[in-house]
Motif scaffolding. Structure first.
Motif, mmCIF file in Angstrom:
data_model
loop_
_atom_site.group_PDB
_atom_site.id
_atom_site.type_symbol
_atom_site.label_atom_id
_atom_site.label_comp_id
_atom_site.label_asym_id
_atom_site.label_seq_id
_atom_site.Cartn_x
_atom_site.Cartn_y
_atom_site.Cartn_z
ATOM 1 N N LYS A 79 0.822 -1.215 0.000
ATOM 2 C CA LYS A 79 0.000 0.000 0.000
ATOM 3 C C LYS A 79 0.854 1.261 0.000
ATOM 4 O O LYS A 79 0.305 2.371 0.001
ATOM 5 C CB LYS A 79 -0.909 0.007 1.236
ATOM 6 N N ASN A 80 2.178 1.092 0.038
ATOM 7 C CA ASN A 80 3.084 2.249 0.081
ATOM 8 C C ASN A 80 2.732 3.158 1.259
ATOM 9 O O ASN A 80 2.681 4.395 1.120
ATOM 10 C CB ASN A 80 3.030 3.036 -1.239
ATOM 11 N N THR A 81 2.474 2.542 2.397
ATOM 12 C CA THR A 81 1.984 3.265 3.566
ATOM 13 C C THR A 81 2.805 2.917 4.802
ATOM 14 O O THR A 81 3.176 1.765 5.004
ATOM 15 C CB THR A 81 0.503 2.943 3.808
ATOM 16 N N LEU A 82 3.047 3.945 5.588
ATOM 17 C CA LEU A 82 3.781 3.828 6.844
ATOM 18 C C LEU A 82 2.825 4.084 7.994
ATOM 19 O O LEU A 82 1.896 4.905 7.865
ATOM 20 C CB LEU A 82 4.913 4.857 6.869
ATOM 21 N N TYR A 83 3.038 3.409 9.111
ATOM 22 C CA TYR A 83 2.171 3.567 10.276
ATOM 23 C C TYR A 83 2.995 3.840 11.540
ATOM 24 O O TYR A 83 4.165 3.469 11.623
ATOM 25 C CB TYR A 83 1.340 2.306 10.512
ATOM 26 N N LEU A 84 2.332 4.457 12.502
ATOM 27 C CA LEU A 84 2.911 4.600 13.833
ATOM 28 C C LEU A 84 1.802 4.375 14.843
ATOM 29 O O LEU A 84 0.884 5.205 14.960
ATOM 30 C CB LEU A 84 3.533 5.983 14.037
ATOM 31 N N GLN A 85 1.867 3.244 15.519
ATOM 32 C CA GLN A 85 0.920 2.955 16.588
ATOM 33 C C GLN A 85 1.483 3.536 17.877
ATOM 34 O O GLN A 85 2.596 3.182 18.281
ATOM 35 C CB GLN A 85 0.720 1.447 16.733
ATOM 36 N N MET A 86 0.714 4.414 18.498
ATOM 37 C CA MET A 86 1.166 5.092 19.706
ATOM 38 C C MET A 86 0.257 4.710 20.866
ATOM 39 O O MET A 86 -0.940 5.031 20.849
ATOM 40 C CB MET A 86 1.154 6.608 19.494
ATOM 41 N N ASN A 87 0.809 4.011 21.819
ATOM 42 C CA ASN A 87 0.056 3.585 23.008
ATOM 43 C C ASN A 87 0.575 4.308 24.243
ATOM 44 O O ASN A 87 1.671 4.854 24.245
ATOM 45 C CB ASN A 87 0.200 2.080 23.199
ATOM 46 N N SER A 88 -0.231 4.280 25.285
ATOM 47 C CA SER A 88 0.148 4.900 26.563
ATOM 48 C C SER A 88 0.677 6.313 26.361
ATOM 49 O O SER A 88 1.753 6.677 26.869
ATOM 50 C CB SER A 88 1.202 4.029 27.265
ATOM 51 N N LEU A 89 -0.065 7.098 25.628
ATOM 52 C CA LEU A 89 0.391 8.445 25.296
ATOM 53 C C LEU A 89 0.515 9.316 26.539
ATOM 54 O O LEU A 89 -0.258 9.180 27.504
ATOM 55 C CB LEU A 89 -0.558 9.083 24.293
ATOM 56 N N LYS A 90 1.499 10.202 26.489
ATOM 57 C CA LYS A 90 1.784 11.112 27.595
ATOM 58 C C LYS A 90 1.681 12.552 27.088
ATOM 59 O O LYS A 90 1.854 12.798 25.890
ATOM 60 C CB LYS A 90 3.200 10.875 28.112
ATOM 61 N N PRO A 91 1.436 13.489 27.978
ATOM 62 C CA PRO A 91 1.367 14.896 27.540
ATOM 63 C C PRO A 91 2.631 15.345 26.821
ATOM 64 O O PRO A 91 2.553 16.154 25.882
ATOM 65 C CB PRO A 91 1.173 15.654 28.861
ATOM 66 N N GLU A 92 3.773 14.796 27.180
ATOM 67 C CA GLU A 92 5.027 15.174 26.516
ATOM 68 C C GLU A 92 5.147 14.618 25.108
ATOM 69 O O GLU A 92 6.096 14.953 24.389
ATOM 70 C CB GLU A 92 6.244 14.750 27.350
ATOM 71 N N ASP A 93 4.209 13.786 24.688
ATOM 72 C CA ASP A 93 4.168 13.320 23.305
ATOM 73 C C ASP A 93 3.467 14.330 22.391
ATOM 74 O O ASP A 93 3.434 14.144 21.170
ATOM 75 C CB ASP A 93 3.433 11.980 23.204
ATOM 76 N N THR A 94 2.912 15.368 22.965
ATOM 77 C CA THR A 94 2.233 16.394 22.177
ATOM 78 C C THR A 94 3.211 17.056 21.215
ATOM 79 O O THR A 94 4.264 17.554 21.625
ATOM 80 C CB THR A 94 1.606 17.457 23.097
ATOM 81 N N ALA A 95 2.868 17.031 19.935
ATOM 82 C CA ALA A 95 3.753 17.575 18.905
ATOM 83 C C ALA A 95 3.077 17.433 17.554
ATOM 84 O O ALA A 95 2.049 16.754 17.426
ATOM 85 C CB ALA A 95 5.086 16.832 18.882
ATOM 86 N N VAL A 96 3.680 18.055 16.559
ATOM 87 C CA VAL A 96 3.320 17.771 15.174
ATOM 88 C C VAL A 96 4.203 16.607 14.727
ATOM 89 O O VAL A 96 5.422 16.657 14.885
ATOM 90 C CB VAL A 96 3.543 18.987 14.258
ATOM 91 N N TYR A 97 3.577 15.580 14.202
ATOM 92 C CA TYR A 97 4.292 14.378 13.783
ATOM 93 C C TYR A 97 4.440 14.380 12.266
ATOM 94 O O TYR A 97 3.461 14.583 11.533
ATOM 95 C CB TYR A 97 3.545 13.130 14.234
ATOM 96 N N TYR A 98 5.668 14.143 11.821
ATOM 97 C CA TYR A 98 5.992 14.157 10.406
ATOM 98 C C TYR A 98 6.451 12.783 9.937
ATOM 99 O O TYR A 98 7.247 12.120 10.601
ATOM 100 C CB TYR A 98 7.114 15.156 10.129
ATOM 101 N N CYS A 99 5.994 12.421 8.770
ATOM 102 C CA CYS A 99 6.445 11.221 8.089
ATOM 103 C C CYS A 99 7.596 11.610 7.164
ATOM 104 O O CYS A 99 7.577 12.700 6.571
ATOM 105 C CB CYS A 99 5.267 10.661 7.288
ATOM 106 N N ALA A 100 8.570 10.733 7.043
ATOM 107 C CA ALA A 100 9.706 10.997 6.165
ATOM 108 C C ALA A 100 10.098 9.726 5.427
ATOM 109 O O ALA A 100 9.940 8.620 5.961
ATOM 110 C CB ALA A 100 10.884 11.523 6.965
ATOM 111 N N ALA A 101 10.615 9.910 4.227
ATOM 112 C CA ALA A 101 11.052 8.774 3.424
ATOM 113 C C ALA A 101 12.381 9.097 2.768
ATOM 114 O O ALA A 101 12.630 10.241 2.369
ATOM 115 C CB ALA A 101 10.009 8.419 2.377
ATOM 116 N N GLY A 102 13.201 8.071 2.666
ATOM 117 C CA GLY A 102 14.491 8.264 2.030
ATOM 118 C C GLY A 102 14.509 7.700 0.623
ATOM 119 O O GLY A 102 13.559 7.061 0.181
ATOM 120 N N ALA A 103 15.605 7.951 -0.055
ATOM 121 C CA ALA A 103 15.801 7.402 -1.389
ATOM 122 C C ALA A 103 16.531 6.067 -1.327
ATOM 123 O O ALA A 103 16.561 5.327 -2.309
ATOM 124 C CB ALA A 103 16.584 8.378 -2.257
#
Length: 120
Positions: free
Chosen positions: A76-100
């Motif tokens: 599917k050419n798709t990346l995932y991030l499962q985030m459990n037990s989230l904490k207030p310090e996880d608050t952020a803008v999350y970016y996906c990145a890919a290399g060549a």
């Protein structure tokens, strides 16, 4: 034109879970390293997790190890991030990145980011 589009962010309470997705288009990344980064207000962008072509080779920042899981679906050419037990310090803008290449330290393509907010 290569595009990485993140989705799945939102507002949750501490202890809850979220699953981020990153849909890639314009080229296939099945042989490339992909990763997640995040940037909190007033802070530099930081590494969260990376995955090589083989889904068995994953890497995590110490702050998320054991709570977050990175995975990919090459069909599917798709990346995932499962985030459990989230904490207030996880608050952020999350970016996906890919290399060549399979180099997990070099990323050529970036998404626009998705906001994750964790309330206490």
């Amino acid at each position: 034109q290569v595009q990485l589009v993140e989705s799945g962010g939102g507002l949750v309470q501490a202890g809850e879970s979220l699953r981020l997705s990153c849909a890639a288009s314009g080229r296939t990344f099945s042989n490339s390293a992909m990763g997640w980064f995040r940037q909190a207000p007033g802070k530099d962008r930081e590494f969260v997790a990376a995955i090589r072509r083989s889904a068995s080779m994953t890497y995590y920042a110490g702050s998320v190890k054991g709570r977050f899981t990175i995975s990919r679906d090459n069909a599917k050419n798709t990346l995932y991030l499962q985030m459990n037990s989230l904490k207030p310090e996880d608050t952020a803008v999350y970016y996906c990145a890919a290399g060549a290449t399979s180099d997990i330290y070099t990323y050529n393509y970036w998404g626009q980011g998705t906001q994750v907010t964790v309330s206490s």
